[in-house]
Design an enzyme around this catalytic site. Structure first.
Site, PDB file in Angstrom:
ATOM      1  N   TRP B 298     -18.921   9.393  17.015  1.00 17.16           N
ATOM      2  CA  TRP B 298     -19.503   8.265  17.735  1.00 17.16           C
ATOM      3  C   TRP B 298     -18.413   7.416  18.401  1.00 17.16           C
ATOM      4  O   TRP B 298     -18.670   6.320  18.855  1.00 17.16           O
ATOM      5  CB  TRP B 298     -20.293   7.385  16.773  1.00 17.16           C
ATOM      6  CG  TRP B 298     -21.631   7.922  16.364  1.00 17.16           C
ATOM      7  CD1 TRP B 298     -22.841   7.509  16.854  1.00 17.16           C
ATOM      8  CD2 TRP B 298     -21.946   8.930  15.403  1.00 17.16           C
ATOM      9  NE1 TRP B 298     -23.863   8.201  16.252  1.00 17.16           N
ATOM     10  CE2 TRP B 298     -23.345   9.084  15.357  1.00 17.16           C
ATOM     11  CE3 TRP B 298     -21.154   9.741  14.563  1.00 17.16           C
ATOM     12  CZ2 TRP B 298     -23.981   9.992  14.515  1.00 17.16           C
ATOM     13  CZ3 TRP B 298     -21.798  10.645  13.730  1.00 17.16           C
ATOM     14  CH2 TRP B 298     -23.184  10.774  13.704  1.00 17.16           C
ATOM     15  N   CYS B 333     -27.020  11.689  16.881  1.00 13.14           N
ATOM     16  CA  CYS B 333     -28.276  11.982  16.182  1.00 13.14           C
ATOM     17  C   CYS B 333     -29.203  12.925  16.946  1.00 13.14           C
ATOM     18  O   CYS B 333     -29.771  13.835  16.368  1.00 13.14           O
ATOM     19  CB  CYS B 333     -28.993  10.699  15.790  1.00 13.14           C
ATOM     20  SG  CYS B 333     -29.658   9.766  17.176  1.00 13.14           S
ATOM     21  N   HIS B 392     -32.981   6.053  16.589  1.00 16.22           N
ATOM     22  CA  HIS B 392     -32.446   7.146  15.790  1.00 16.22           C
ATOM     23  C   HIS B 392     -33.430   8.302  15.871  1.00 16.22           C
ATOM     24  O   HIS B 392     -34.640   8.097  15.815  1.00 16.22           O
ATOM     25  CB  HIS B 392     -32.233   6.710  14.338  1.00 16.22           C
ATOM     26  CG  HIS B 392     -31.730   7.813  13.448  1.00 16.22           C
ATOM     27  ND1 HIS B 392     -30.652   8.610  13.795  1.00 16.22           N
ATOM     28  CD2 HIS B 392     -32.151   8.256  12.243  1.00 16.22           C
ATOM     29  CE1 HIS B 392     -30.444   9.492  12.828  1.00 16.22           C
ATOM     30  NE2 HIS B 392     -31.336   9.315  11.884  1.00 16.22           N
ATOM     31  N   ASP B 415     -33.743  15.118   8.259  1.00 13.13           N
ATOM     32  CA  ASP B 415     -32.751  14.465   9.104  1.00 13.13           C
ATOM     33  C   ASP B 415     -31.385  15.067   8.805  1.00 13.13           C
ATOM     34  O   ASP B 415     -30.934  15.053   7.665  1.00 13.13           O
ATOM     35  CB  ASP B 415     -32.747  12.955   8.818  1.00 13.13           C
ATOM     36  CG  ASP B 415     -31.862  12.185   9.791  1.00 13.13           C
ATOM     37  OD1 ASP B 415     -31.109  12.834  10.552  1.00 13.13           O
ATOM     38  OD2 ASP B 415     -31.922  10.945   9.783  1.00 13.13           O
ATOM     39  N   TYR B 575     -24.953   2.922  20.696  1.00 15.82           N
ATOM     40  CA  TYR B 575     -26.401   2.993  20.409  1.00 15.82           C
ATOM     41  C   TYR B 575     -26.659   2.802  18.912  1.00 15.82           C
ATOM     42  O   TYR B 575     -27.789   2.601  18.471  1.00 15.82           O
ATOM     43  CB  TYR B 575     -27.003   4.302  20.919  1.00 15.82           C
ATOM     44  CG  TYR B 575     -26.932   5.472  19.963  1.00 15.82           C
ATOM     45  CD1 TYR B 575     -28.016   5.804  19.154  1.00 15.82           C
ATOM     46  CD2 TYR B 575     -25.787   6.249  19.863  1.00 15.82           C
ATOM     47  CE1 TYR B 575     -27.958   6.873  18.283  1.00 15.82           C
ATOM     48  CE2 TYR B 575     -25.714   7.310  18.997  1.00 15.82           C
ATOM     49  CZ  TYR B 575     -26.799   7.626  18.204  1.00 15.82           C
ATOM     50  OH  TYR B 575     -26.732   8.680  17.342  1.00 15.82           O
TER      51      TYR B 575
END
Lengths: 742, 742
Positions: B298, B333, B392, B415, B575
């Protein structure tokens, strides 16, 4: 392929950068990495001004109340450690428990004036202290300004103030830094960081508000305070004992336990929750996945480490892991359970080691252990892949389960032995014993796995030539025959089987199994008719090296003559039930008259098994057979644990604290052959650190004496325990009880 | 220390062996390592005799029925692949689904005589095939000899026999070998292992007995068969779309998916259980712990890999992982969710990608996101550690949950994005959506974690000088504002928020939150009185590079004059909600007459934010303030996702299968500055493999056209999608719909 870029033109892609990619950072993903190391600390500023500096800079805060000194009152003879049951910890720091008041003395530069002086004690843990996360906790002496931790002044004499602090019942467990902060109109002035003011806060089984509250002093003394334990092994009908020094209070052990959570990168904020703590630990105690504490090894080759049977306690293992930061070699189930027990008791979570005899090793989430026979009823060792452990050790720890519906608190199973859990991770639990007993295996964590270990059926399949199989016999009582733990405050056994299952054949038991099936446990449906001939194997108590006779009894319950084509097989097995080599094989045809018994005698000579013994010297006998008249299959199985020679441990001396005593360890090699590369280990809680000696050779028939001087550090009854271990002979024990007067 | 050994004498312990310890074996621990690799196969002997060899050795079995050939009937135009919905897989092998009949032709050397000839088809998977484990399954044509898989002869003409096989509804999913075995009086004779007879068996959403049965053809077409998807991002009040080519049928993808389970060393015997399959996959899709598929990043620095925003589909990622056996760089994600979606659809588990707007990132298992303000109501960015993700993405997959009480089957959350789960493992789910909606978060797996992502409260704390805090405002509706997924059989959005939670403020909602608290979810208890002044931020639709005005509206609901000391702060954020740099900060004092509104205008110039933009160009505005008259705190927050320039994609040509077409990608750099190191990617399912081009430089204002020729392989409607990505400008998309006629 064409391209009419007006200005921009494509280029060949640049070469990929060489070298390893940089370590991926947390940048952009989270504001700050979650603090996950108790060993990392932060620095709280000594001065924190509320105002902007004036022309002459900041005003000095020195004319306000000043702190000269802080007395943590941490001496073993002071109230804190006594009241908090932490006197036994060998530590230079204050150690207290949650939800219970402790006191510190603050010495100011002048008399404390409650009206105008404002100060607070600040407790800080980890690298990013935050009030809202419970990692920064200021405690105030005044009633109006209470936080989650209560504070009050219990005594003021001149410039010495005694303040009492009660940590929250759910506060984080670990090592805190403490500061004293004086609040002035211009800002805060603090004591400098001073390691002598560091302190540990532990779980508190004595406090009703703590999640690990255990309302029974005898149990608490056993499951939190007792250092010397007994772990059961052997066979359910011939139980053997192993002494173990958990050593949870020894110097460095508490830090080693905190390091285990640091090594797991467990978020500090989770460390007040015993459920999360024990779950992380069950994964970290074994080296699989995560470089945890102990490397499992069942192979018999322990050249590169210590044989699992050779350890006498947890101290060596935990201190080695903490200093080397590398997994320690080697462990089997009782070593995992014993070290886990040290971890739990050290942090204040009540715990005990339990042993389950005939423990099914489920590796595909069903409730069946399959044994494959050929069409004649002879066992097919190549096709039989499942094994039943002669015994398996795990831990129980005591806590409430707010994450589950009511009724599932209390004892919880945790298991650090790496098994192939269906969940793919090498960890197990906490699983509520209540949930297991009632078949409520849908609740976390891993209840279904533990349920299978004690409730699996043994299914004998007859394999047809074309590869298909048909179940010919189902034994529903073999697995989970007995669950044992040590009695509290005593050296006797305690049968806790009824805490895991209802009586075999009871209606409750059937209901529970049906309930478990609702949750996906697959059981063997078919129940082939019981044969009218029984085969029975006797109980045997045999010492290593003995010749002996095995009487196999066939009982014909029918009114007709029966002929059995029998297979009597004896193998050396590991305690995991895995067969090493077969040393006995007979195929008698046995004719039995109606309503009579007949004995078939197999004589076993030591020379046939001695050279093949592995590990814990277990012999496994299995008798299978087919009844000619009916075609029915009969089976019988039995594990015989051979008795090892003993170590003789003798202790002499006054038996007073700080007065030297003598321990003698004697051993005679009872065999005609030599024992090579022999290690002898000895230790005793409160008396003797772990010691070991190495003997390259102990010739057949010869003996030795090892004399060790030691000085008891505290009063009470304890034991000196010793083990002897070498490739040809494992788990030889000895112990001597000692009572030390003050 | 003395020693009187009669013969044996101690020696110095031998030096520890050097070099790394040997790999620890399974010996002694289990009879055979559990088969955990589909890629490993075993060899079944060609001849298996029932008898002992005679003087002239074994009798030849050749005079018995002999197999000349086997036809797997695997051509796309044959019944098997059509009936099993596997025509689209680019594969050389037969691919069928569980619990549904398929056919193969066996060609014998002579006419088949049912009365005397005995044969079976044998299906074998993994390295240690066993009937009782379902890894060796013989299937017979005769009714008397049926196994778990049904078999029957559907046609016999001379020496050609067509046999129909129905795999069990719970059989293992993966790649099988097939043999034909002829049973003679003397033994079994088999076909040789022949890779052309290998076949895949998948989950079957069309079969009522299969655990993944989904009784809705539209949903099945979307969640199993659809390759081109839409993933939602941006902000809940300004939703953006991203096209994604899941490519689950592309050549090599199925093998890559099986490799992922092999890499996880998942026991073969568990691979028929979708619960276990998706749980293992949720851990394996990310590289944490286990060298899984995708490395999360990220940070904005993607030098060593592909920027997460640059991918157009899953194909490249999965094929690279399978060939390199190394984690692929980089993912965020939606990339995890998209590749996970490919895995699930490829194996036949119905699945979809969902987006949760304002997703709380819980890292200490409570239901609070803490925002820290100072005593004047100004946000304290150093002390504010929690972040709320603008959005997400995770997956839902459809299956029954026999491991839970009734009512929790259906859609399950999984997830693969590595988050700090309280369980310490980087994986999440399957968690029943029903259980989440009803607060039944005690059921596995990780329901409590997902519950927090959509139900957390945002708590504003006012921090006193002494470090303590008091909650001054609680926003219970901010988090989990909207949950979206793509509508089945359509390119529109579908709001599925109501499947996760009851209407805000409804009685059901309150009950659910109380239920969740029973299971240990800690919520903010205090509810500070609402202020009598509201502050509102407007909706904004702004393109990257624009100057704009932010109108902050203050609404005085009281009958008195109110004065607000306000803080208006604007930052560039990731984000993940993590702030990068603050580009706007105003501290107006706003006086508002009774019952009136007042606007405060902040003008934002592009030059202030452009150079600081990160990633997806999100601006985050937060307004806080303190009302002088009442001391009450007011707050407002808003994320503005700047609109990016578009890629123009145009497709021309006949639009017929196997006839060449042209795709044009056009882009103009709208900025005054240059774009450097620009990658453009393009692909289209069934039409174009992933292609990419690199432009070192696109000067300010200049434009480019990339023309690509391609040939559609199949009929139907599809899309060509393209992305442009460079450090200064990320996630620029374009797409063109195409309809291909046969």
């Amino acid at each position: 392929m064409s391209d009419e870029a007006t200005t921009a033109t494509p280029s060949p892609a640049p070469p990929a950068p060489t070298g390893p990619p940089p370590k991926v950072t947390n940048r952009g993903r989270s504001a700050a990495p979650a603090a996950s190391a108790n060993s990392e600390t932060s620095d709280i500023p000594e001065y924190e001004y509320f105002i902007q500096p004036g022309p002459r800079g900041y005003p000095p805060l020195t004319e306000y109340l000043d702190i000269w000194d802080v007395d943590m009152m941490k001496r073993p003879d002071e109230s804190n450690k006594i009241a908090h049951h932490t006197v036994l910890y060998h530590s230079d720091y204050l150690i207290v428990r949650r939800a219970q008041e402790f006191q510190v003395k603050i010495i100011f530069n002048r008399a404390y004036k409650p009206a105008e002086d404002k100060f607070a004690l600040e407790f800080v843990i980890g690298s990013s202290p935050q009030f809202s996360k419970g990692t920064y906790v200021p405690v105030f002496p005044t009633r109006e300004r209470q936080t989650t931790w209560e504070g009050r002044i219990t005594n003021t004499s001149d410039n010495v103030v005694t303040m009492a602090i009660t940590p929250a019942a759910n506060c984080i467990v670990g090592k805190y830094q403490m500061y004293v902060a004086v609040v002035t109109p211009y800002g805060i002035r603090r004591t400098r960081k001073e390691s002598s003011r560091d302190m540990y806060i532990l779980f508190n089984p004595w406090a009703a508000e703590d999640a690990v509250f255990l309302d029974d002093e005898t149990e608490r003394q056993e499951c939190v305070m007792t250092e010397m334990g007994i772990i059961y092994h052997g066979a359910y009908d011939d139980i053997a004992e192993r002494d173990w020094n958990y050593g949870q209070f020894n110097y460095g052990i508490l830090d080693a336990c905190l390091y285990i959570m640091d090594r797991a990168e467990m978020p500090i904020t989770n460390r007040g929750d015993p459920i999360k703590v024990v779950r992380v630990a069950s994964a970290m105690l074994n080296s699989r996945d995560d470089e945890g504490v102990l490397v499992g090894n069942w192979s018999g080759d322990y050249t590169y480490g210590v044989a699992p049977t050779s350890w006498t306690g947890s101290t060596d293992i935990l201190l080695t892991y903490n200093s080397s930061k590398m997994p320690v070699c080697y462990a089997q189930c009782w070593v995992y359970a014993a070290v886990f027990n040290t971890f739990l008791r050290c942090l204040g979570i009540p715990s005990r080691v339990v042993t389950n005899y005939y423990s099914a090793h489920d590796n595909d989430g069903n409730l069946k252990t399959d044994i494959i026979l050929d069409e004649n009823g002879r066992i097919d060792r190549n096709r039989t892949r499942d094994s039943i452990w002669n015994y398996h050790c795990w831990n129980e720890c005591y806590m409430s389960r707010p994450d589950l519906p009511p009724g599932f608190g209390g004892w919880q199973v945790v298991d650090a032995t790496p098994q192939e859990t269906s969940d793919g991770m090498y960890r197990c639990g906490p699983a509520s014993v209540q949930a297991i007993k009632h078949g409520q295996i849908c609740f976390p964590f891993d209840a279904a796995f533990v349920f299978a270990e004690i409730n699996s059926d043994v299914v004998f399949h007859s394999r047809r030539k074309d590869g298909t199989m048909e179940p010919v016999r189902v034994n529903r009582t073999h697995v989970g025959r007995l669950v044992l733990t040590k009695s509290p405050g005593d050296v006797t056994r305690r049968d806790i089987t009824d805490q895991y299952k209802f009586a075999e054949g009871s209606t409750e038991e059937r209901t529970v199994l049906e309930k478990a099936e609702e949750y996906g446990c697959k059981r063997e449906k078919s129940s082939p008719p019981a044969a009218d001939v029984d085969v029975v194997l006797p109980n045997l108590e045999i010492s290593v090296g003995d010749n002996f006779e095995l009487n196999v009894e066939f009982i014909n319950k029918s009114d007709e003559r029966r002929t059995v084509d029998a297979y009597i097989s004896g193998s050396v097995v590991y305690y995991t039930g895995v067969a090493s080599t077969e040393f006995l094989f007979l195929t008698p045809r046995v004719a039995i008259d109606p309503k009579t018994n007949k004995k078939e005698v197999a004589s076993v000579e030591s020379k046939n098994y001695m050279k093949r013994l592995v590990e814990q010297a277990n012999l496994h006998f299995i008798v299978t057979g087919k009844i000619r008249e009916t075609g029915q299959i009969i089976t019988a199985m039995k594990v015989v644990t051979l008795r090892n020679p003993k170590l003789i441990v003798e202790v002499s001396g006054k038996g007073k604290v700080s007065e030297e005593m003598i321990a003698n360890v004697e051993f005679t090699n009872p065999f005609s052959f030599n024992l090579e590369n022999v290690y002898i280990r000895m230790e005793g809680p409160g008396m003797m650190e772990p010691k070991s000696r190495y003997y390259r050779l102990i010739t057949g028939g010869s003996s030795l004496t090892w004399t060790e001087y030691f000085t008891p550090q505290r009063a009470g009854t304890s034991r000196v325990i010793a083990t002897l271990d070498c490739p040809a002979l494992r788990q030889v024990h000895g112990q001597a009880s000692v009572t030390i007067s003050p």
